[in-house]
Design a protein around this motif. Sequence first.
Motif, PDB file in Angstrom:
ATOM      1  N   ARG A   2      -2.812   6.031  -0.046  1.00  0.00           N
ATOM      2  CA  ARG A   2      -1.615   5.491  -0.697  1.00  0.00           C
ATOM      3  C   ARG A   2      -1.345   4.097  -0.158  1.00  0.00           C
ATOM      4  O   ARG A   2      -1.399   3.863   1.042  1.00  0.00           O
ATOM      5  CB  ARG A   2      -0.395   6.366  -0.429  1.00  0.00           C
ATOM      6  N   HIS A   3      -1.038   3.195  -1.059  1.00  0.00           N
ATOM      7  CA  HIS A   3      -0.643   1.837  -0.707  1.00  0.00           C
ATOM      8  C   HIS A   3       0.876   1.863  -0.592  1.00  0.00           C
ATOM      9  O   HIS A   3       1.566   2.022  -1.588  1.00  0.00           O
ATOM     10  CB  HIS A   3      -1.115   0.888  -1.803  1.00  0.00           C
ATOM     11  N   ILE A   4       1.363   1.721   0.623  1.00  0.00           N
ATOM     12  CA  ILE A   4       2.797   1.855   0.861  1.00  0.00           C
ATOM     13  C   ILE A   4       3.532   0.555   0.587  1.00  0.00           C
ATOM     14  O   ILE A   4       4.555   0.539  -0.092  1.00  0.00           O
ATOM     15  CB  ILE A   4       3.060   2.368   2.288  1.00  0.00           C
ATOM     16  N   LEU A  18      -1.051   1.132   4.582  1.00  0.00           N
ATOM     17  CA  LEU A  18      -1.687   2.213   3.843  1.00  0.00           C
ATOM     18  C   LEU A  18      -1.455   3.536   4.550  1.00  0.00           C
ATOM     19  O   LEU A  18      -1.325   3.573   5.771  1.00  0.00           O
ATOM     20  CB  LEU A  18      -3.201   2.002   3.784  1.00  0.00           C
ATOM     21  N   ASN A  21      -5.759   9.647   4.772  1.00  0.00           N
ATOM     22  CA  ASN A  21      -5.979  11.001   5.257  1.00  0.00           C
ATOM     23  C   ASN A  21      -7.176  10.997   6.220  1.00  0.00           C
ATOM     24  O   ASN A  21      -7.797   9.963   6.448  1.00  0.00           O
ATOM     25  CB  ASN A  21      -6.147  11.989   4.094  1.00  0.00           C
ATOM     26  N   ASP A  75      -1.509  12.526   6.738  1.00  0.00           N
ATOM     27  CA  ASP A  75      -1.790  11.114   6.497  1.00  0.00           C
ATOM     28  C   ASP A  75      -1.247  10.300   7.658  1.00  0.00           C
ATOM     29  O   ASP A  75      -0.217  10.626   8.231  1.00  0.00           O
ATOM     30  CB  ASP A  75      -1.112  10.644   5.206  1.00  0.00           C
ATOM     31  N   GLU A  77      -0.313   6.225   8.803  1.00  0.00           N
ATOM     32  CA  GLU A  77      -0.064   4.891   8.279  1.00  0.00           C
ATOM     33  C   GLU A  77      -0.650   3.833   9.197  1.00  0.00           C
ATOM     34  O   GLU A  77      -0.501   3.914  10.416  1.00  0.00           O
ATOM     35  CB  GLU A  77       1.435   4.646   8.135  1.00  0.00           C
ATOM     36  N   GLU A 121     -11.241   3.399  -3.829  1.00  0.00           N
ATOM     37  CA  GLU A 121      -9.801   3.286  -3.585  1.00  0.00           C
ATOM     38  C   GLU A 121      -9.465   1.991  -2.849  1.00  0.00           C
ATOM     39  O   GLU A 121      -8.492   1.314  -3.180  1.00  0.00           O
ATOM     40  CB  GLU A 121      -9.286   4.492  -2.799  1.00  0.00           C
ATOM     41  N   ILE A 125      -7.046  -0.891  -4.523  1.00  0.00           N
ATOM     42  CA  ILE A 125      -5.833  -1.380  -3.863  1.00  0.00           C
ATOM     43  C   ILE A 125      -5.958  -2.866  -3.529  1.00  0.00           C
ATOM     44  O   ILE A 125      -4.997  -3.626  -3.700  1.00  0.00           O
ATOM     45  CB  ILE A 125      -5.517  -0.529  -2.616  1.00  0.00           C
TER      46      ILE A 125
END
Length: 134
Positions: A2-4, A18, A21, A75, A77, A121, A125
Amino acid sequence: MRHIKSDRNSSGERFATLALNRIERRAARNGVLEASMGFAVEDRKKQLGMSREDAKALHGRLRQFEESFENTEADGEITLSLDEFRTVRNCLELTLKELGEKEYLYRSGQKYQVAENVLAEFSRILAEIETGKF
């Protein structure tokens, strides 16, 4: 993955945070490890986006990040500069190309297709960040 968020720091350098996982953390670290120390790379700085020494330092950071989540599927970060983010993607791409399916599995213990998905991915991103779509 996930791109936070993406932003600029006070000196104008772009960065991305990011959530990765366990599988993504491992693929990122393995890609940087192999491309910075595992095989010969002509004009490493041009192909990876940073010097061998800087790539080794990035690998150390990714290893610490991976180890901090060693016994969990959660996950984690991480914030990377845009240059670091691009280098991780470049390293993973070069590693997959250089090693091929069997050698990648042998060296990393990870399936090639899994790493290809992680690379896709990272590429997606990175494109979002570079075009300002995030």
